[in-house]
Design a protein around this motif. Sequence first.
Motif, PDB file in Angstrom:
ATOM      1  N   UNK A   1       2.495  -3.326  -2.153  1.00  0.00           N
ATOM      2  CA  UNK A   1       2.089  -4.683  -2.553  1.00  0.00           C
ATOM      3  C   UNK A   1       2.717  -5.728  -1.636  1.00  0.00           C
ATOM      4  N   UNK A   2       3.977  -5.533  -1.242  1.00  0.00           N
ATOM      5  CA  UNK A   2       4.636  -6.486  -0.344  1.00  0.00           C
ATOM      6  C   UNK A   2       4.007  -6.451   1.045  1.00  0.00           C
ATOM      7  N   UNK A   3       3.661  -5.261   1.533  1.00  0.00           N
ATOM      8  CA  UNK A   3       2.990  -5.166   2.832  1.00  0.00           C
ATOM      9  C   UNK A   3       1.643  -5.876   2.790  1.00  0.00           C
ATOM     10  N   UNK A   4       0.905  -5.641   1.717  1.00  0.00           N
ATOM     11  CA  UNK A   4      -0.417  -6.252   1.570  1.00  0.00           C
ATOM     12  C   UNK A   4      -0.315  -7.773   1.471  1.00  0.00           C
TER      13      UNK A   4
ATOM     14  N   UNK B   1       0.468   2.266  13.405  1.00  0.00           N
ATOM     15  CA  UNK B   1      -0.547   1.668  12.557  1.00  0.00           C
ATOM     16  C   UNK B   1      -0.175   1.867  11.098  1.00  0.00           C
ATOM     17  N   UNK B   2      -1.035   1.432  10.223  1.00  0.00           N
ATOM     18  CA  UNK B   2      -0.782   1.549   8.785  1.00  0.00           C
ATOM     19  C   UNK B   2      -1.230   2.929   8.308  1.00  0.00           C
ATOM     20  N   UNK B   3      -0.360   3.901   8.533  1.00  0.00           N
ATOM     21  CA  UNK B   3      -0.635   5.291   8.173  1.00  0.00           C
ATOM     22  C   UNK B   3       0.309   5.679   7.042  1.00  0.00           C
ATOM     23  N   UNK B   4      -0.175   5.648   5.786  1.00  0.00           N
ATOM     24  CA  UNK B   4       0.697   5.968   4.655  1.00  0.00           C
ATOM     25  C   UNK B   4       1.405   7.316   4.834  1.00  0.00           C
TER      26      UNK B   4
ATOM     27  N   UNK C   1      -1.171   4.025   0.187  1.00  0.00           N
ATOM     28  CA  UNK C   1      -2.186   2.990   0.016  1.00  0.00           C
ATOM     29  C   UNK C   1      -2.455   2.787  -1.466  1.00  0.00           C
ATOM     30  N   UNK C   2      -2.881   1.609  -1.808  1.00  0.00           N
ATOM     31  CA  UNK C   2      -3.210   1.317  -3.207  1.00  0.00           C
ATOM     32  C   UNK C   2      -4.378   2.191  -3.637  1.00  0.00           C
ATOM     33  N   UNK C   3      -4.303   2.733  -4.847  1.00  0.00           N
ATOM     34  CA  UNK C   3      -5.414   3.587  -5.285  1.00  0.00           C
ATOM     35  C   UNK C   3      -6.703   2.773  -5.419  1.00  0.00           C
ATOM     36  N   UNK C   4      -7.791   3.420  -5.086  1.00  0.00           N
ATOM     37  CA  UNK C   4      -9.081   2.735  -5.199  1.00  0.00           C
ATOM     38  C   UNK C   4      -9.527   2.782  -6.659  1.00  0.00           C
ATOM     39  N   UNK C   5     -10.315   1.820  -7.028  1.00  0.00           N
ATOM     40  CA  UNK C   5     -10.794   1.748  -8.412  1.00  0.00           C
ATOM     41  C   UNK C   5     -12.306   1.923  -8.452  1.00  0.00           C
TER      42      UNK C   5
END
Length: 158
Positions: A20-23, A98-101, A148-152
């Motif tokens: 959440x802070x990164x986003x 890059x943004x690689x979880x 990554x945030x879970x998709x809904x």
Amino acid sequence: MTRVLWLAKIADASHVPTRAELTAGTDLTDGVAAIDGWSLANKPIETPTLGSTFETKIPGADEADDSSLTFYEDQTADTIEELLTKDVTGFMVMLRKGDVPGSRSMDVFPVRVGSRSAQYSVDNEAAKFVVNFSITEKPVQDAAIPPAAPTTERPATK
């Protein structure tokens, strides 16, 4: 591939941001023209002995290199200039791959802006400005990028 993010705050005392802070941070990547510094060096301590002509050393204090980011001027927006004013504190986050979880390629630098100045030139090149940073605490190196945030997404219906 590298992503450069500005975070005003990180709640965790160890300075590892949540997803959440990164986003919520500001992605500066596309405005960066040059990067200088952003690394640590060790100042070894000499430990000579009377019984040898070889001078040994042990690790001493760590220190951060002088660090700066050069940005392209934006003709329509002042987002970066408004974020990175003199004396503002925050965190510069470098996602090296890059943004690689899950990748252990996140470096987090607690910083204070020392200066921001235009780079004037008569050459045929894009207008730029430089922001100089003081690294105020020991950086976090090789931290895992949060998931990554879970998709809904809803399942398809018939």
